[in-house]
Write a protein that holds these residues in place. Structure first.
Motif, PDB file in Angstrom:
ATOM      1  N   LEU A 191       0.859  -1.176   0.000  1.00  6.86           N
ATOM      2  CA  LEU A 191       0.000   0.000   0.000  1.00  6.86           C
ATOM      3  C   LEU A 191       0.895   1.226   0.000  1.00  6.86           C
ATOM      4  O   LEU A 191       1.510   1.558   1.011  1.00  6.86           O
ATOM      5  CB  LEU A 191      -0.921   0.004   1.218  1.00  6.86           C
ATOM      6  N   THR A 192       1.011   1.862  -1.165  1.00  7.42           N
ATOM      7  CA  THR A 192       1.815   3.069  -1.294  1.00  7.42           C
ATOM      8  C   THR A 192       1.007   4.232  -0.754  1.00  7.42           C
ATOM      9  O   THR A 192      -0.136   4.434  -1.144  1.00  7.42           O
ATOM     10  CB  THR A 192       2.177   3.322  -2.775  1.00  7.42           C
ATOM     11  N   PHE A 193       1.597   5.011   0.149  1.00  7.99           N
ATOM     12  CA  PHE A 193       0.867   6.157   0.678  1.00  7.99           C
ATOM     13  C   PHE A 193       1.594   7.472   0.507  1.00  7.99           C
ATOM     14  O   PHE A 193       1.109   8.512   0.938  1.00  7.99           O
ATOM     15  CB  PHE A 193       0.470   5.937   2.149  1.00  7.99           C
ATOM     16  N   GLY A 194       2.746   7.464  -0.146  1.00  9.66           N
ATOM     17  CA  GLY A 194       3.412   8.729  -0.390  1.00  9.66           C
ATOM     18  C   GLY A 194       4.512   8.635  -1.418  1.00  9.66           C
ATOM     19  O   GLY A 194       5.189   7.616  -1.536  1.00  9.66           O
ATOM     20  N   PHE A 195       4.654   9.726  -2.180  1.00 12.18           N
ATOM     21  CA  PHE A 195       5.774   9.930  -3.087  1.00 12.18           C
ATOM     22  C   PHE A 195       6.429  11.238  -2.681  1.00 12.18           C
ATOM     23  O   PHE A 195       5.734  12.211  -2.360  1.00 12.18           O
ATOM     24  CB  PHE A 195       5.312  10.059  -4.547  1.00 12.18           C
ATOM     25  N   VAL A 196       7.747  11.284  -2.721  1.00  7.59           N
ATOM     26  CA  VAL A 196       8.462  12.519  -2.420  1.00  7.59           C
ATOM     27  C   VAL A 196       9.449  12.748  -3.561  1.00  7.59           C
ATOM     28  O   VAL A 196      10.188  11.838  -3.940  1.00  7.59           O
ATOM     29  CB  VAL A 196       9.192  12.449  -1.062  1.00  7.59           C
ATOM     30  N   PHE A 197       9.438  13.974  -4.074  1.00  5.07           N
ATOM     31  CA  PHE A 197      10.230  14.315  -5.245  1.00  5.07           C
ATOM     32  C   PHE A 197      11.425  15.189  -4.880  1.00  5.07           C
ATOM     33  O   PHE A 197      11.519  15.690  -3.758  1.00  5.07           O
ATOM     34  CB  PHE A 197       9.343  15.048  -6.262  1.00  5.07           C
ATOM     35  N   SER A 198      12.290  15.391  -5.856  1.00  4.68           N
ATOM     36  CA  SER A 198      13.484  16.217  -5.625  1.00  4.68           C
ATOM     37  C   SER A 198      13.080  17.612  -5.144  1.00  4.68           C
ATOM     38  O   SER A 198      12.023  18.116  -5.489  1.00  4.68           O
ATOM     39  CB  SER A 198      14.330  16.311  -6.888  1.00  4.68           C
ATOM     40  N   GLY A 199      13.953  18.181  -4.301  1.00  4.10           N
ATOM     41  CA  GLY A 199      13.694  19.505  -3.750  1.00  4.10           C
ATOM     42  C   GLY A 199      12.838  19.486  -2.506  1.00  4.10           C
ATOM     43  O   GLY A 199      12.332  20.526  -2.086  1.00  4.10           O
ATOM     44  N   ALA A 200      12.670  18.313  -1.892  1.00 11.95           N
ATOM     45  CA  ALA A 200      11.824  18.201  -0.700  1.00 11.95           C
ATOM     46  C   ALA A 200      12.491  17.296   0.336  1.00 11.95           C
ATOM     47  O   ALA A 200      13.405  16.538   0.027  1.00 11.95           O
ATOM     48  CB  ALA A 200      10.457  17.639  -1.071  1.00 11.95           C
ATOM     49  N   PHE A 201      12.016  17.406   1.558  1.00 14.28           N
ATOM     50  CA  PHE A 201      12.491  16.547   2.636  1.00 14.28           C
ATOM     51  C   PHE A 201      11.774  15.212   2.599  1.00 14.28           C
ATOM     52  O   PHE A 201      10.601  15.142   2.246  1.00 14.28           O
ATOM     53  CB  PHE A 201      12.214  17.188   4.005  1.00 14.28           C
ATOM     54  N   VAL A 202      12.476  14.163   3.007  1.00 15.51           N
ATOM     55  CA  VAL A 202      11.862  12.845   3.140  1.00 15.51           C
ATOM     56  C   VAL A 202      12.394  12.193   4.413  1.00 15.51           C
ATOM     57  O   VAL A 202      13.563  12.351   4.772  1.00 15.51           O
ATOM     58  CB  VAL A 202      12.120  11.950   1.903  1.00 15.51           C
ATOM     59  N   SER A 203      11.501  11.481   5.090  1.00 18.91           N
ATOM     60  CA  SER A 203      11.855  10.768   6.313  1.00 18.91           C
ATOM     61  C   SER A 203      10.632   9.967   6.748  1.00 18.91           C
ATOM     62  O   SER A 203       9.507  10.330   6.418  1.00 18.91           O
ATOM     63  CB  SER A 203      12.217  11.779   7.407  1.00 18.91           C
ATOM     64  N   ALA A 204      10.877   8.886   7.480  1.00 20.73           N
ATOM     65  CA  ALA A 204       9.784   8.252   8.222  1.00 20.73           C
ATOM     66  C   ALA A 204       9.714   9.094   9.501  1.00 20.73           C
ATOM     67  O   ALA A 204      10.263   8.742  10.537  1.00 20.73           O
ATOM     68  CB  ALA A 204      10.090   6.798   8.513  1.00 20.73           C
ATOM     69  N   TYR A 205       9.103  10.238   9.355  1.00 24.37           N
ATOM     70  CA  TYR A 205       9.253  11.305  10.347  1.00 24.37           C
ATOM     71  C   TYR A 205       8.701  10.938  11.717  1.00 24.37           C
ATOM     72  O   TYR A 205       9.237  11.351  12.736  1.00 24.37           O
ATOM     73  CB  TYR A 205       8.625  12.594   9.818  1.00 24.37           C
ATOM     74  N   ASP A 206       7.646  10.152  11.747  1.00 32.00           N
ATOM     75  CA  ASP A 206       7.114   9.730  13.043  1.00 32.00           C
ATOM     76  C   ASP A 206       8.148   8.886  13.783  1.00 32.00           C
ATOM     77  O   ASP A 206       8.380   9.064  14.986  1.00 32.00           O
ATOM     78  CB  ASP A 206       5.781   9.004  12.895  1.00 32.00           C
ATOM     79  N   GLY A 237      14.298  22.842  11.372  1.00 30.79           N
ATOM     80  CA  GLY A 237      13.536  21.705  11.881  1.00 30.79           C
ATOM     81  C   GLY A 237      12.038  21.931  11.771  1.00 30.79           C
ATOM     82  O   GLY A 237      11.289  21.035  11.373  1.00 30.79           O
ATOM     83  N   ARG A 238      11.610  23.134  12.114  1.00 28.56           N
ATOM     84  CA  ARG A 238      10.187  23.450  12.026  1.00 28.56           C
ATOM     85  C   ARG A 238       9.707  23.404  10.577  1.00 28.56           C
ATOM     86  O   ARG A 238       8.644  22.846  10.276  1.00 28.56           O
ATOM     87  CB  ARG A 238       9.910  24.829  12.613  1.00 28.56           C
ATOM     88  N   LYS A 239      10.504  23.945   9.656  1.00 25.23           N
ATOM     89  CA  LYS A 239      10.111  23.954   8.242  1.00 25.23           C
ATOM     90  C   LYS A 239       9.997  22.526   7.707  1.00 25.23           C
ATOM     91  O   LYS A 239       9.041  22.198   7.006  1.00 25.23           O
ATOM     92  CB  LYS A 239      11.130  24.759   7.434  1.00 25.23           C
ATOM     93  N   ALA A 240      10.957  21.688   8.045  1.00 26.35           N
ATOM     94  CA  ALA A 240      10.895  20.285   7.607  1.00 26.35           C
ATOM     95  C   ALA A 240       9.649  19.616   8.184  1.00 26.35           C
ATOM     96  O   ALA A 240       8.934  18.900   7.471  1.00 26.35           O
ATOM     97  CB  ALA A 240      12.149  19.539   8.028  1.00 26.35           C
ATOM     98  N   SER A 241       9.375  19.850   9.455  1.00 25.47           N
ATOM     99  CA  SER A 241       8.182  19.276  10.101  1.00 25.47           C
ATOM    100  C   SER A 241       6.908  19.750   9.420  1.00 25.47           C
ATOM    101  O   SER A 241       6.003  18.958   9.150  1.00 25.47           O
ATOM    102  CB  SER A 241       8.119  19.681  11.574  1.00 25.47           C
ATOM    103  N   GLU A 242       6.836  21.045   9.173  1.00 23.01           N
ATOM    104  CA  GLU A 242       5.646  21.593   8.544  1.00 23.01           C
ATOM    105  C   GLU A 242       5.439  21.027   7.145  1.00 23.01           C
ATOM    106  O   GLU A 242       4.322  20.682   6.762  1.00 23.01           O
ATOM    107  CB  GLU A 242       5.739  23.125   8.489  1.00 23.01           C
ATOM    108  N   GLU A 243       6.520  20.918   6.382  1.00 18.63           N
ATOM    109  CA  GLU A 243       6.424  20.389   5.026  1.00 18.63           C
ATOM    110  C   GLU A 243       5.901  18.952   5.041  1.00 18.63           C
ATOM    111  O   GLU A 243       4.997  18.597   4.286  1.00 18.63           O
ATOM    112  CB  GLU A 243       7.806  20.453   4.366  1.00 18.63           C
ATOM    113  N   LEU A 244       6.458  18.127   5.916  1.00 21.33           N
ATOM    114  CA  LEU A 244       6.024  16.732   6.003  1.00 21.33           C
ATOM    115  C   LEU A 244       4.589  16.635   6.515  1.00 21.33           C
ATOM    116  O   LEU A 244       3.794  15.826   6.024  1.00 21.33           O
ATOM    117  CB  LEU A 244       6.994  15.944   6.890  1.00 21.33           C
TER     118      LEU A 244
END
Length: 188
Positions: free
Chosen positions: A66-81, A123-130
């Motif tokens: 079950l794919t639930f996300g794609f992240v493209f160049s120019g963005a942050f990616v992480s299993a943030y939780d 850190g806040r910007k990355a959090s907000e983006e995700l």
């Protein structure tokens, strides 16, 4: 590294001294397509910025994925939780294409927070983006049809969709590959 510096200069007006602190903690990593950046059950220790490539997030199931996300160049990616809690991830993070990441470890991010003026803002910007990506996805699943979810994804980055296998797109919009074929025929 220039792409990430330009991003931070445009988003945060980062000072040279703050950039020096932040960039000294970054490491560049190149991954071939189909590389698992994080296995389910492992703890996420990186916040990554995609210089080049496409990453997907998915849950392995007994009868598929079950794919639930794609992240493209120019963005942050992480299993943030998992990154925030330092607990095992409940999903997989994998490259779809050859990918270049600039990575910052959990420990290193804490050092950036403590030693620079810009650290908390980054850190806040990355959090907000995700968070915004997650919210957008949830709302789309609740209100949009599968066809609209496909069109939305196509509107976001049409040039990159040619690189995403249709089976992942079908999983992402919540339909079978056959149903996606029917949607594609209808809108073409």
């Amino acid at each position: 590294m220039e792409q990430i510096r330009q991003y931070f200069e445009s988003e945060f007006r980062i000072t040279p001294s703050d950039w020096e602190v932040f960039s000294s903690k970054l490491s560049r990593h190149v991954f071939p397509k189909k590389s698992k950046l994080l296995q389910m059950g492992k703890v996420e220790n990186h916040l990554s910025f995609i210089e080049k490539g496409i990453v997907r997030l998915y849950i392995p199931l007994k009868d598929g994925e079950l794919t639930f996300g794609f992240v493209f160049s120019g963005a942050f990616v992480s299993a943030y939780d998992s990154f925030l809690t330092q607990k095992p991830s409940e999903y997989v993070v994998e490259t779809i294409t050859d990918t270049v990441l600039w990575r910052l470890g959990h420990k290193e991010l804490q050092e950036v927070y403590a030693s620079s003026n810009i650290g908390n803002l980054i850190g806040r910007k990355a959090s907000e983006e995700l968070f915004l990506k997650k919210s957008k996805r949830e709302l789309s699943l609740l209100r949009d049809s599968a066809e609209q979810r496909y069109l939305n994804l196509f509107d976001e980055r049409p040039e990159l969709l040619r690189e995403i296998p249709l089976k992942y797109i079908a999983s992402y919009i919540g339909v079978t590959p056959q149903a996606l074929s029917r949607i594609r025929r209808r809108i073409s």
